[in-house]
Design a protein around this motif. Structure first.
Motif, PDB file in Angstrom:
ATOM      1  N   LEU A  16       0.788  -1.235   0.000  1.00  0.00           N
ATOM      2  CA  LEU A  16       0.000   0.000   0.000  1.00  0.00           C
ATOM      3  C   LEU A  16       0.823   1.289   0.000  1.00  0.00           C
ATOM      4  N   GLY A  17       2.126   1.179   0.201  1.00  0.00           N
ATOM      5  CA  GLY A  17       2.954   2.367   0.334  1.00  0.00           C
ATOM      6  C   GLY A  17       2.993   2.827   1.777  1.00  0.00           C
ATOM      7  N   GLU A  18       3.689   3.915   2.011  1.00  0.00           N
ATOM      8  CA  GLU A  18       3.792   4.467   3.363  1.00  0.00           C
ATOM      9  C   GLU A  18       2.416   4.946   3.832  1.00  0.00           C
ATOM     10  N   PRO A  19       2.061   4.657   5.081  1.00  0.00           N
ATOM     11  CA  PRO A  19       0.772   5.128   5.590  1.00  0.00           C
ATOM     12  C   PRO A  19       0.763   6.639   5.786  1.00  0.00           C
ATOM     13  N   ALA A  20      -0.427   7.208   5.776  1.00  0.00           N
ATOM     14  CA  ALA A  20      -0.568   8.639   6.030  1.00  0.00           C
ATOM     15  C   ALA A  20      -0.171   8.959   7.467  1.00  0.00           C
ATOM     16  N   GLU A  21      -0.486   8.032   8.373  1.00  0.00           N
ATOM     17  CA  GLU A  21      -0.145   8.214   9.786  1.00  0.00           C
ATOM     18  C   GLU A  21       0.256   6.875  10.378  1.00  0.00           C
ATOM     19  N   LYS A  22       1.240   6.933  11.282  1.00  0.00           N
ATOM     20  CA  LYS A  22       1.632   5.771  12.081  1.00  0.00           C
ATOM     21  C   LYS A  22       1.379   6.146  13.533  1.00  0.00           C
ATOM     22  N   LEU A  23       0.566   5.361  14.209  1.00  0.00           N
ATOM     23  CA  LEU A  23       0.246   5.627  15.606  1.00  0.00           C
ATOM     24  C   LEU A  23       0.838   4.531  16.481  1.00  0.00           C
ATOM     25  N   THR A  24       1.205   4.896  17.696  1.00  0.00           N
ATOM     26  CA  THR A  24       1.722   3.906  18.641  1.00  0.00           C
ATOM     27  C   THR A  24       0.872   3.795  19.896  1.00  0.00           C
ATOM     28  N   GLU A  25      -0.040   4.725  20.095  1.00  0.00           N
ATOM     29  CA  GLU A  25      -0.907   4.698  21.275  1.00  0.00           C
ATOM     30  C   GLU A  25      -2.362   4.646  20.852  1.00  0.00           C
ATOM     31  N   PRO A  26      -3.216   3.870  21.396  1.00  0.00           N
ATOM     32  CA  PRO A  26      -2.949   2.910  22.466  1.00  0.00           C
ATOM     33  C   PRO A  26      -2.264   1.639  21.962  1.00  0.00           C
ATOM     34  N   SER A  27      -2.211   1.444  20.646  1.00  0.00           N
ATOM     35  CA  SER A  27      -1.507   0.299  20.064  1.00  0.00           C
ATOM     36  C   SER A  27      -0.909   0.730  18.728  1.00  0.00           C
ATOM     37  N   ARG A  28      -0.070  -0.105  18.153  1.00  0.00           N
ATOM     38  CA  ARG A  28       0.565   0.211  16.864  1.00  0.00           C
ATOM     39  C   ARG A  28      -0.481   0.154  15.760  1.00  0.00           C
ATOM     40  N   GLN A  29      -0.612   1.236  14.995  1.00  0.00           N
ATOM     41  CA  GLN A  29      -1.607   1.324  13.935  1.00  0.00           C
ATOM     42  C   GLN A  29      -1.041   2.077  12.735  1.00  0.00           C
ATOM     43  N   PHE A  30      -1.503   1.705  11.572  1.00  0.00           N
ATOM     44  CA  PHE A  30      -1.258   2.463  10.350  1.00  0.00           C
ATOM     45  C   PHE A  30      -2.602   3.000   9.885  1.00  0.00           C
ATOM     46  N   LEU A  31      -2.611   4.233   9.376  1.00  0.00           N
ATOM     47  CA  LEU A  31      -3.813   4.834   8.805  1.00  0.00           C
ATOM     48  C   LEU A  31      -3.532   5.201   7.355  1.00  0.00           C
ATOM     49  N   TYR A  32      -4.448   4.787   6.472  1.00  0.00           N
ATOM     50  CA  TYR A  32      -4.379   5.116   5.048  1.00  0.00           C
ATOM     51  C   TYR A  32      -5.647   5.863   4.662  1.00  0.00           C
ATOM     52  N   TYR A  33      -5.503   7.028   4.048  1.00  0.00           N
ATOM     53  CA  TYR A  33      -6.651   7.779   3.549  1.00  0.00           C
ATOM     54  C   TYR A  33      -7.166   7.081   2.294  1.00  0.00           C
ATOM     55  N   ILE A  34      -8.479   6.830   2.261  1.00  0.00           N
ATOM     56  CA  ILE A  34      -9.056   6.125   1.118  1.00  0.00           C
ATOM     57  C   ILE A  34     -10.140   6.929   0.412  1.00  0.00           C
ATOM     58  N   GLY A  35     -10.326   8.175   0.791  1.00  0.00           N
ATOM     59  CA  GLY A  35     -11.292   9.016   0.094  1.00  0.00           C
ATOM     60  C   GLY A  35     -12.181   9.771   1.051  1.00  0.00           C
ATOM     61  N   SER A  36     -13.028  10.607   0.486  1.00  0.00           N
ATOM     62  CA  SER A  36     -13.947  11.377   1.310  1.00  0.00           C
ATOM     63  C   SER A  36     -15.361  10.848   1.171  1.00  0.00           C
ATOM     64  N   ALA A  37     -16.124  11.082   2.211  1.00  0.00           N
ATOM     65  CA  ALA A  37     -17.513  10.631   2.251  1.00  0.00           C
ATOM     66  C   ALA A  37     -18.433  11.810   1.977  1.00  0.00           C
ATOM     67  N   GLY A  38     -19.510  11.548   1.289  1.00  0.00           N
ATOM     68  CA  GLY A  38     -20.501  12.590   1.052  1.00  0.00           C
ATOM     69  C   GLY A  38     -19.934  13.778   0.315  1.00  0.00           C
ATOM     70  N   LEU A  39     -20.093  14.951   0.885  1.00  0.00           N
ATOM     71  CA  LEU A  39     -19.638  16.188   0.258  1.00  0.00           C
ATOM     72  C   LEU A  39     -18.210  16.539   0.660  1.00  0.00           C
ATOM     73  N   GLY A  40     -17.444  15.545   1.090  1.00  0.00           N
ATOM     74  CA  GLY A  40     -16.059  15.783   1.460  1.00  0.00           C
ATOM     75  C   GLY A  40     -15.868  16.263   2.870  1.00  0.00           C
ATOM     76  N   VAL A  41     -16.941  16.204   3.656  1.00  0.00           N
ATOM     77  CA  VAL A  41     -16.850  16.659   5.038  1.00  0.00           C
ATOM     78  C   VAL A  41     -16.079  15.656   5.884  1.00  0.00           C
ATOM     79  N   LYS A  42     -16.314  14.385   5.653  1.00  0.00           N
ATOM     80  CA  LYS A  42     -15.625  13.348   6.400  1.00  0.00           C
ATOM     81  C   LYS A  42     -14.651  12.624   5.480  1.00  0.00           C
ATOM     82  N   VAL A  43     -13.604  12.085   6.075  1.00  0.00           N
ATOM     83  CA  VAL A  43     -12.594  11.351   5.328  1.00  0.00           C
ATOM     84  C   VAL A  43     -12.640   9.895   5.755  1.00  0.00           C
TER      85      VAL A  43
END
Length: 71
Positions: A23-50
């Motif tokens: 998938l490539g480098e994640p948009a965000e790497k989190l370590t708290e509360p656990s190790r997580q990767f976040l990938y942006y996959i698009g916006s919902a509706g009128l672009g208000v939510k991601v």
């Protein structure tokens, strides 16, 4: 898009490096509360939510679960 990704690839059990190769480098790497990767996959509706693909890793650095979240 995500349904085809999760049906074609078994994400659970993949290592962090395998995920980055796929998938490539994640948009965000989190370590708290656990190790997580976040990938942006698009916006919902009128672009208000991601929409984000959130991957949770276990203590061995392998995907233990994944979710779609709205930010």
């Amino acid at each position: 898009m995500i349904s085809s990704l999760t049906s074609k690839y078994k994400l659970k059990g993949m290592t962090e490096n395998e995920i980055i190769d796929l998938l490539g480098e994640p948009a965000e790497k989190l370590t708290e509360p656990s190790r997580q990767f976040l990938y942006y996959i698009g916006s919902a509706g009128l672009g208000v939510k991601v929409n984000l693909l959130q991957l949770h890793f276990d203590e061995d650095g392998k995907v233990e679960s994944h979710d779609i979240i709205y930010k």
